[in-house]
Design a protein around this motif. Sequence first.
Motif, PDB file in Angstrom:
ATOM      1  N   ARG A  73       9.202  16.422  26.041  1.00 46.58           N
ATOM      2  CA  ARG A  73       8.438  17.240  26.984  1.00 46.58           C
ATOM      3  C   ARG A  73       9.398  18.127  27.763  1.00 46.58           C
ATOM      4  NH1 ARG A  73       6.034  12.175  30.120  1.00 46.58           N
ATOM      5  NH2 ARG A  73       8.255  11.756  29.966  1.00 46.58           N
ATOM      6  N   ILE A  74       8.885  19.239  28.252  1.00 46.59           N
ATOM      7  CA  ILE A  74       9.668  20.017  29.212  1.00 46.59           C
ATOM      8  C   ILE A  74       9.959  19.092  30.396  1.00 46.59           C
ATOM      9  CG2 ILE A  74       9.636  21.981  30.803  1.00 46.59           C
ATOM     10  CD1 ILE A  74       7.756  23.396  28.816  1.00 46.59           C
ATOM     11  N   GLY A  75      11.197  19.110  30.871  1.00 40.28           N
ATOM     12  CA  GLY A  75      11.559  18.256  32.003  1.00 40.28           C
ATOM     13  C   GLY A  75      12.192  16.938  31.590  1.00 40.28           C
ATOM     14  N   ASP A  76      12.093  16.583  30.307  1.00 38.48           N
ATOM     15  CA  ASP A  76      12.840  15.408  29.841  1.00 38.48           C
ATOM     16  C   ASP A  76      14.329  15.763  29.785  1.00 38.48           C
ATOM     17  OD1 ASP A  76      10.638  13.759  29.547  1.00 38.48           O
ATOM     18  OD2 ASP A  76      10.364  14.206  27.407  1.00 38.48           O
ATOM     19  N   ILE A  77      15.132  14.729  29.631  1.00 37.58           N
ATOM     20  CA  ILE A  77      16.578  14.959  29.605  1.00 37.58           C
ATOM     21  C   ILE A  77      17.124  14.565  28.236  1.00 37.58           C
ATOM     22  CG2 ILE A  77      18.786  14.171  30.582  1.00 37.58           C
ATOM     23  CD1 ILE A  77      17.176  13.795  33.243  1.00 37.58           C
ATOM     24  N   LEU A  78      17.983  15.405  27.708  1.00 37.80           N
ATOM     25  CA  LEU A  78      18.663  15.056  26.457  1.00 37.80           C
ATOM     26  C   LEU A  78      20.046  14.537  26.803  1.00 37.80           C
ATOM     27  CD1 LEU A  78      17.642  18.107  24.242  1.00 37.80           C
ATOM     28  CD2 LEU A  78      16.560  15.868  24.405  1.00 37.80           C
ATOM     29  N   LEU A  79      20.345  13.384  26.256  1.00 36.82           N
ATOM     30  CA  LEU A  79      21.645  12.771  26.519  1.00 36.82           C
ATOM     31  C   LEU A  79      22.460  12.803  25.227  1.00 36.82           C
ATOM     32  CD1 LEU A  79      23.481  11.222  28.501  1.00 36.82           C
ATOM     33  CD2 LEU A  79      22.495   9.109  27.590  1.00 36.82           C
ATOM     34  N   PHE A  80      23.475  13.661  25.212  1.00 35.70           N
ATOM     35  CA  PHE A  80      24.331  13.772  24.037  1.00 35.70           C
ATOM     36  C   PHE A  80      25.452  12.741  24.129  1.00 35.70           C
ATOM     37  CE2 PHE A  80      22.181  17.779  24.223  1.00 35.70           C
ATOM     38  CZ  PHE A  80      21.905  18.035  22.886  1.00 35.70           C
ATOM     39  N   ASP A 134       7.510  30.075  13.683  1.00 34.33           N
ATOM     40  CA  ASP A 134       7.214  28.733  13.149  1.00 34.33           C
ATOM     41  C   ASP A 134       8.328  27.692  13.358  1.00 34.33           C
ATOM     42  OD1 ASP A 134       4.771  29.744  12.209  1.00 34.33           O
ATOM     43  OD2 ASP A 134       5.755  30.438  10.345  1.00 34.33           O
ATOM     44  N   GLN A 135       9.384  28.057  14.037  1.00 29.94           N
ATOM     45  CA  GLN A 135      10.448  27.079  14.317  1.00 29.94           C
ATOM     46  C   GLN A 135      10.318  26.631  15.776  1.00 29.94           C
ATOM     47  OE1 GLN A 135      13.195  26.263  12.056  1.00 29.94           O
ATOM     48  NE2 GLN A 135      11.841  27.206  10.551  1.00 29.94           N
ATOM     49  N   HIS A 136      10.642  25.353  16.006  1.00 31.54           N
ATOM     50  CA  HIS A 136      10.486  24.802  17.353  1.00 31.54           C
ATOM     51  C   HIS A 136      11.833  24.736  18.060  1.00 31.54           C
ATOM     52  CE1 HIS A 136       6.453  23.906  16.172  1.00 31.54           C
ATOM     53  NE2 HIS A 136       6.886  23.177  15.152  1.00 31.54           N
ATOM     54  N   TYR A 137      11.848  25.251  19.267  1.00 28.95           N
ATOM     55  CA  TYR A 137      13.090  25.300  20.040  1.00 28.95           C
ATOM     56  C   TYR A 137      12.937  24.568  21.367  1.00 28.95           C
ATOM     57  CZ  TYR A 137      14.648  28.814  16.750  1.00 28.95           C
ATOM     58  OH  TYR A 137      15.021  29.449  15.606  1.00 28.95           O
ATOM     59  N   ALA A 138      13.943  23.756  21.679  1.00 28.62           N
ATOM     60  CA  ALA A 138      14.064  23.218  23.033  1.00 28.62           C
ATOM     61  C   ALA A 138      15.215  23.974  23.683  1.00 28.62           C
ATOM     62  CB  ALA A 138      14.370  21.722  22.986  1.00 28.62           C
ATOM     63  N   ILE A 139      14.959  24.520  24.880  1.00 30.78           N
ATOM     64  CA  ILE A 139      16.005  25.237  25.608  1.00 30.78           C
ATOM     65  C   ILE A 139      16.457  24.346  26.750  1.00 30.78           C
ATOM     66  CG2 ILE A 139      16.630  27.412  26.740  1.00 30.78           C
ATOM     67  CD1 ILE A 139      15.231  28.007  24.128  1.00 30.78           C
ATOM     68  N   VAL A 140      17.747  24.148  26.859  1.00 28.19           N
ATOM     69  CA  VAL A 140      18.248  23.232  27.883  1.00 28.19           C
ATOM     70  C   VAL A 140      19.068  23.969  28.940  1.00 28.19           C
ATOM     71  CG1 VAL A 140      18.274  21.262  26.305  1.00 28.19           C
ATOM     72  CG2 VAL A 140      20.354  22.669  26.570  1.00 28.19           C
ATOM     73  N   TRP A 187       5.700  17.674  22.789  1.00 25.41           N
ATOM     74  CA  TRP A 187       5.698  17.636  21.330  1.00 25.41           C
ATOM     75  C   TRP A 187       5.896  16.206  20.847  1.00 25.41           C
ATOM     76  CZ3 TRP A 187       9.702  22.173  20.551  1.00 25.41           C
ATOM     77  CH2 TRP A 187       9.039  23.399  20.750  1.00 25.41           C
ATOM     78  N   ARG A 188       5.236  15.885  19.751  1.00 25.62           N
ATOM     79  CA  ARG A 188       5.451  14.580  19.107  1.00 25.62           C
ATOM     80  C   ARG A 188       5.846  14.792  17.664  1.00 25.62           C
ATOM     81  NH1 ARG A 188       3.331  10.095  21.852  1.00 25.62           N
ATOM     82  NH2 ARG A 188       2.435  10.743  23.848  1.00 25.62           N
ATOM     83  N   GLN A 189       6.772  13.961  17.209  1.00 23.52           N
ATOM     84  CA  GLN A 189       7.242  14.003  15.813  1.00 23.52           C
ATOM     85  C   GLN A 189       7.435  15.440  15.340  1.00 23.52           C
ATOM     86  OE1 GLN A 189       4.304  11.469  14.038  1.00 23.52           O
ATOM     87  NE2 GLN A 189       5.510   9.642  14.530  1.00 23.52           N
ATOM     88  N   THR A 190       8.370  16.071  15.990  1.00 19.07           N
ATOM     89  CA  THR A 190       8.605  17.483  15.742  1.00 19.07           C
ATOM     90  C   THR A 190      10.066  17.693  15.351  1.00 19.07           C
ATOM     91  OG1 THR A 190       6.989  17.948  17.472  1.00 19.07           O
ATOM     92  CG2 THR A 190       8.359  19.786  16.776  1.00 19.07           C
ATOM     93  N   THR A 191      10.270  18.672  14.479  1.00 23.20           N
ATOM     94  CA  THR A 191      11.641  19.056  14.129  1.00 23.20           C
ATOM     95  C   THR A 191      12.038  20.218  15.029  1.00 23.20           C
ATOM     96  OG1 THR A 191      11.270  18.369  11.859  1.00 23.20           O
ATOM     97  CG2 THR A 191      13.117  19.867  12.258  1.00 23.20           C
ATOM     98  N   ILE A 192      13.094  20.011  15.795  1.00 16.52           N
ATOM     99  CA  ILE A 192      13.462  21.014  16.804  1.00 16.52           C
ATOM    100  C   ILE A 192      14.909  21.464  16.647  1.00 16.52           C
ATOM    101  CG2 ILE A 192      11.856  20.031  18.492  1.00 16.52           C
ATOM    102  CD1 ILE A 192      14.457  18.936  19.945  1.00 16.52           C
ATOM    103  N   THR A 193      15.177  22.644  17.194  1.00 10.37           N
ATOM    104  CA  THR A 193      16.540  23.117  17.360  1.00 10.37           C
ATOM    105  C   THR A 193      16.813  23.135  18.860  1.00 10.37           C
ATOM    106  OG1 THR A 193      16.592  24.351  15.317  1.00 10.37           O
ATOM    107  CG2 THR A 193      18.043  25.132  17.073  1.00 10.37           C
TER     108      THR A 193
END
Length: 410
Positions: free
Chosen positions: A374-381, A304-310, A346-352
Motif C-alpha cells: 500500500r502507499i505508506g508502507d515501508i520497504l526494508l532493503f 501496464d507496468q506497476h511502479y512503487a515510488i519510494v 495492491w495484492r500479488q502484484t509484480t512491481i518495479t
Amino acid sequence: MSQLDTAWPAGRDVPDVEKLIRQTREQEQQPVCAYIYDLVALRERAHRCVNSLPDECKLFYAVKANPDPQLIASLLPIVKGFEAASIGEIRTIRGVSGDVPIIFGGPGKKDAEIEEALERDVMLIHAESLHEVQRIGWIAERRQQRVSILLRINLRRTLPEASITMSGRPTQFGIDEIQVPEAIRLVQSLPFVQLEGFHMHSLSNNLDARLHAQMVATYLQCVQGWMQEYALSIRYLNAGGGFGISYTEPERRFEWNDFMEELHQVWEDYHIPGIQLIFEPGRYIVAHCGYYATEVIDLKTNHDQHYAIVRGGTHHFRLPVSWQHNQPFEVIAVDDWPYPFPRTEWRQTTITIAGELCTPKDVLAHEVDVEQLRIGDILLFHIAGAYGWTISHHDFLSHPHPHFYYINGT
Ligand SMILES: *Cc1c(COP(=O)(O)O)cnc(C)c1O
C-alpha cells in the motif's frame, strides 16, 4: 518475507530493526528514509570470523566498504586493524583510535597523503608501482623516518572467477609479476624503506570459498619462491579481501566454514615460518548489518507496468543499480493513513521499485513480486551495509539525506 541469506554468519533477525523503524516513524513527521546499522550483529559476525581463523592470521577491516565511524568503533576491539585507501579514511580511523594498526593502500597516492600517513603512524603502506616505491622512499628519507611497505603484486596466473577481478589480467592495480625482481632491487636500494612482504588483492565478491583458500595457497607458493630467489626475510602476506555476498541467490553464498576448513589445511601445507597472513575484507564483514528503509510515496500503473515510488532511491543506495540486481527487501505494513481519500493497495502484484530521482535508472528492484503493498508502507532493503551509502551520489537532485540509526544492544 523473501528468502534471505540468513544462515550463519549473516546477522540477526529483523524484529529489532522493524521495531526501531516503527518508533522513529512515530517521531518523524516526514516519510521514512533511513539506514539502520545493527552493531550487535556486526560485532557477532566479526567475532566469529576472527575466532575461526588459523593462528598467525590477522583480520583487518577494509574501511572503504563502509567508513561510518560507529562501525569502525564497533569493530575496533575485535579486528587487528583497518585498511584505508585514502588519507580521508586514515583520518576517520584515527578519529576513532590514535594507535590502532592501519594499512594504507590504493593506487594514485599523493605525496601529501604519504606524508600525512607517515605522520599518523600507519603500520604498512601497500606500494602499487615502482614510481610509488621511489616516492615513498624519497619522502621517508626527507623525513628521516623508516617506513614499512608491502609490494602489491598483480599475478600473471589464472585466478578464480568473481564479480570483480583486479589481478591475473591487465588492471591499474599493483605491480606486474614480471617486475617483481626489479621492485625488490629498488626497495633494497632505499635506505629508509623496509620490505615487509607482499599484498595480493585479486578479486572482489568471490562466492567460492574453497577456491578462495586455493588462491591463498597460490599466493603462499609465490611468496615462498620470491623469498628463496631473493633471500628475503619478510613478515607479512596480505591476501586481501573479496569474500563474497550473495545478494540474490542465497544458495550460492560464500561458505565461511568451508573456507576455514580449506584455509587451515592450506596454512599447514604451505606454512612459511615467521609470516603472518593478513586478510582485509570489507563487504563480507559489514554487508549484512545494514538495512535501508524507505516509505512508499506512490503506486502507479504506467503502460501496464506497476511502479512503487519510494522516498529515497539510488542516490542513497546505488548498489543494486550498479550491480544490476534486485536488492532483497521485505514490506513493513503501516496501518496509519492520514488522507481523507482512499488508499491504493495492491495484492500479488509484480512491481518495479523506483526512487524519487528524475531518471529511469533510479530503480532498486525490477519486476519483483509482492504479496501486498500500500502507499505508506515501508520497504526494508536488506544487505545494505557494504558499498551502499558510501558509493552513492548523495546530492543529485538535492533531496535530503536519509537518517542513520544504530542498534547497539544494551
Ligand atoms: C576494496 C578492497 C578490499 C575490500 O574488498 P571487499 O571485496 O569489500 O572484501 C580489500 N583490499 C583492497 C586493496 C581493496 O581495494
